[in-house]
Structures are given as C-alpha cells and as structure tokens.
Design a protein around this motif. Structure first.
Motif, mmCIF file in Angstrom:
data_model
loop_
_atom_site.group_PDB
_atom_site.id
_atom_site.type_symbol
_atom_site.label_atom_id
_atom_site.label_comp_id
_atom_site.label_asym_id
_atom_site.label_seq_id
_atom_site.Cartn_x
_atom_site.Cartn_y
_atom_site.Cartn_z
ATOM 1 N N PHE A 71 0.905 -1.085 -0.054
ATOM 2 C CA PHE A 71 -0.056 0.121 0.082
ATOM 3 C C PHE A 71 0.925 1.000 -0.067
ATOM 4 N N ARG A 72 2.007 1.156 0.681
ATOM 5 C CA ARG A 72 2.869 2.445 0.780
ATOM 6 C C ARG A 72 3.761 2.508 -0.462
ATOM 7 N N ARG A 73 3.826 1.362 -1.137
ATOM 8 C CA ARG A 73 4.445 1.646 -2.394
ATOM 9 C C ARG A 73 3.556 2.314 -3.539
ATOM 10 N N TYR A 74 2.255 1.885 -3.411
ATOM 11 C CA TYR A 74 1.214 2.436 -4.406
ATOM 12 C C TYR A 74 1.086 3.918 -4.025
ATOM 13 N N LEU A 75 1.104 4.144 -2.952
ATOM 14 C CA LEU A 75 0.771 5.397 -2.306
ATOM 15 C C LEU A 75 1.619 6.512 -2.712
ATOM 16 N N THR A 76 3.271 6.173 -2.405
ATOM 17 C CA THR A 76 3.936 6.810 -3.009
ATOM 18 C C THR A 76 4.230 7.092 -4.370
ATOM 19 N N ALA A 77 3.815 6.261 -5.330
ATOM 20 C CA ALA A 77 3.765 6.214 -6.620
ATOM 21 C C ALA A 77 2.695 7.380 -6.828
ATOM 22 N N ALA A 78 1.431 7.252 -6.236
ATOM 23 C CA ALA A 78 0.396 8.254 -6.477
ATOM 24 C C ALA A 78 0.779 9.695 -6.448
ATOM 25 N N GLU A 79 1.514 9.657 -5.215
ATOM 26 C CA GLU A 79 2.050 11.169 -4.839
ATOM 27 C C GLU A 79 2.906 11.770 -5.846
ATOM 28 N N ASP A 80 3.821 10.880 -6.612
ATOM 29 C CA ASP A 80 4.589 11.363 -7.446
ATOM 30 C C ASP A 80 3.993 11.585 -8.623
ATOM 31 N N TYR A 81 3.249 10.854 -9.115
ATOM 32 C CA TYR A 81 2.342 11.029 -10.426
ATOM 33 C C TYR A 81 1.444 12.290 -10.255
#
Length: 280
Positions: free
Chosen positions: A255-265
């Motif tokens: 979940f943290r990996r996807y959340l970090t990716a979403a923040e970057d995008y």
C-alpha cells in the motif's frame, strides 16, 4: 494555449504513439472491436469502458487529483497552474463518465483537445536538401536520390537504407514530439491500482489501517508464509497469528509503495509530465 504552431496537425492523419481513447465501435458480425489497437490492449480493470483503455484517460484522472490544479479550475484558470489550464482546461467540469466530452472538446484553433495535447505533429515530408548541415539532427537521414533511376528501384533502395539504419529509425519513431509526451511506459492496470489506492487513502486514512485499505483496494500480495496460509491454519484449528501478521506487513508495504507512486504521479502531472516518478 501554449505558444506553438497550430500547423502541427494540418497535414496528414493524426497519430498517437500510445493508443488514444476509442469509443469502442464493434463489427456487427463478430462483436470484436473495429480498432486493431484497442483489440490488442489489456483492459486496465474489469468492465472498463473502451475509452478507459488509454494512458491519456489516466493522465486526466490523475490531474483531477491534483489539489493545486483543482484550485486553479475553481478560480477559472487563475494562479500558479494557469499555463497548464490554458491547455487542459477545467477537468473538474466533467464527471468520469464524461471524459469523452473533455477529450473531444473543440478548441479555439479548431482542433479537439485530446488531439491538440497528445497527437504527434504532422510527419515531415521528403524534400530535396540543398546541403548537409553540421546541425543535422539524429532523427533525420539526408538521402541523395538519382532522378534517372526508376521508381521501383528507388523504393527498393530506400527500404534497404532504412534496414541498414534500423536502430536509428526505431529510436526516432519511438520518440514523441507531441505537445505533452507520455513520460514513461506503465501498465494501465498499475495506474488503475495506484489511483484506487490514492482515493481509498484520502477517504479512510484516519479510520483504517493500511492493511485494511490494501484489502479495500484489492492489492494482490503473496499470502503464503512458510508454506502456510491463514485460511489453511484456521481450518486445521492451528495458531495463525504470525502468518496473519506477515501478510499484513506485506499489505502495508504494498500500500505504501502504491501511495508513494500516486503522490509522485500527481505531483508531476501538475508540471505537465505523466506518468513520472520522482527520483529517490
């Protein structure tokens, strides 16, 4: 609009390096998609609409999650993101099901918004070159054509030249010259999963643990720990707490990996780049 030549699309068929959104017209006889590109695309999620089978749809969705751009839209295009607004317009004036209306909106220059933003410029035409300059770009070959040679032989020789320079040709054809080129190749299903994580996080971040949110987002994780599963241990009446904790740890990490990716995008889509990760 950004200060560019509107001659971008005046010549030739509009072309997108990445598959653009389609309405999804089908053959009456077979029911298959008429668009060959759409037929080859793996749906990003179950029951996805045909126009959601495109990275440009996800570009639009992630831009709608950018708080600064949302404020700009609410202010009618004023503020920090006014230049981006001049191109993308008010993306909050449409619901998800109205994406096609945004994509096909006619602009003042006579072109549809999606074509203006993401289509490639018209292909350069073959022409007689006066001389070869030192500044000749890597994505162009200057060919001397003897006019007395018959057309079939010229075509054969030109194909041979392209084969000899196939690495250079491939690089040039994969390089986008669109107003807003796609920054990286990311699976549409991954973008959909990332978007789901972002939405669930913003809805439940103060009420649920991350592993619970991972369950809601349906993030797939390996649930086998040392050959055992929680369900298997429960059926056998054995202790399962350690296995459950390990699965939850994996869910938290995913979940943290996807959340970090979403923040970057979302951060970078506000700068006109998508889908782009920030460097660590």
């Amino acid at each position: 609009m950004n200060d560019i030549s509107y001659q971008r699309f005046y010549v030739g068929t509009k072309f997108f390096i990445h598959a653009p959104p389609f309405l999804g017209r089908r053959y009456k006889e077979t029911g298959g998609y008429i668009s060959k590109r759409l037929a080859r695309i793996q749906p990003p999620f179950v029951d996805a609409e045909p126009w959601q089978h495109s990275i440009y749809y996800f570009w639009w969705e992630f831009l709608r999650r950018h708080e600064g751009y949302k404020d700009c839209c609410a202010r009618g295009g004023a503020g920090r993101y006014k230049k981006l607004y001049a191109d993308f317009g008010d993306v909050h004036a449409y619901e998800t099901e109205d994406f096609w209306s945004w994509w096909t909106e006619k602009l003042d220059n006579g072109w549809k918004r999606g074509e203006f933003l993401f289509a490639e410029p018209a292909a350069r035409q073959m022409a007689v070159q006066g001389k070869v300059l030192n500044t000749q770009p890597d994505d162009m070959l200057v060919v001397s054509i003897p006019l007395e040679v018959r057309t079939p032989q010229l075509v054969k020789k030109l194909r041979s030249l392209l084969d000899e320079h196939k690495v250079q040709v491939a690089a040039a054809r994969n390089k986008s010259r669109a107003l807003y080129p796609v920054a990286a190749r990311v699976r549409l299903s991954t973008l959909h999963q990332t978007l789901a994580v972002w939405d669930i996080w913003n809805e439940d971040k103060h009420h649920k643990y991350k592993y619970e949110q991972a369950e809601l987002a349906k993030i797939p994780v390996n649930r086998v720990v040392n050959g055992e599963t929680v369900d298997g241990l429960k059926r056998a009446g054995l202790r399962y707490h350690d296995v459950e904790q390990e699965v939850r740890r994996r869910q938290n990490m995913a979940f943290r990996r996807y959340l970090t990716a979403a923040e970057d995008y979302i951060d970078n889509v506000g700068k006109g780049h998508f889908p782009l990760r920030n460097k660590l």
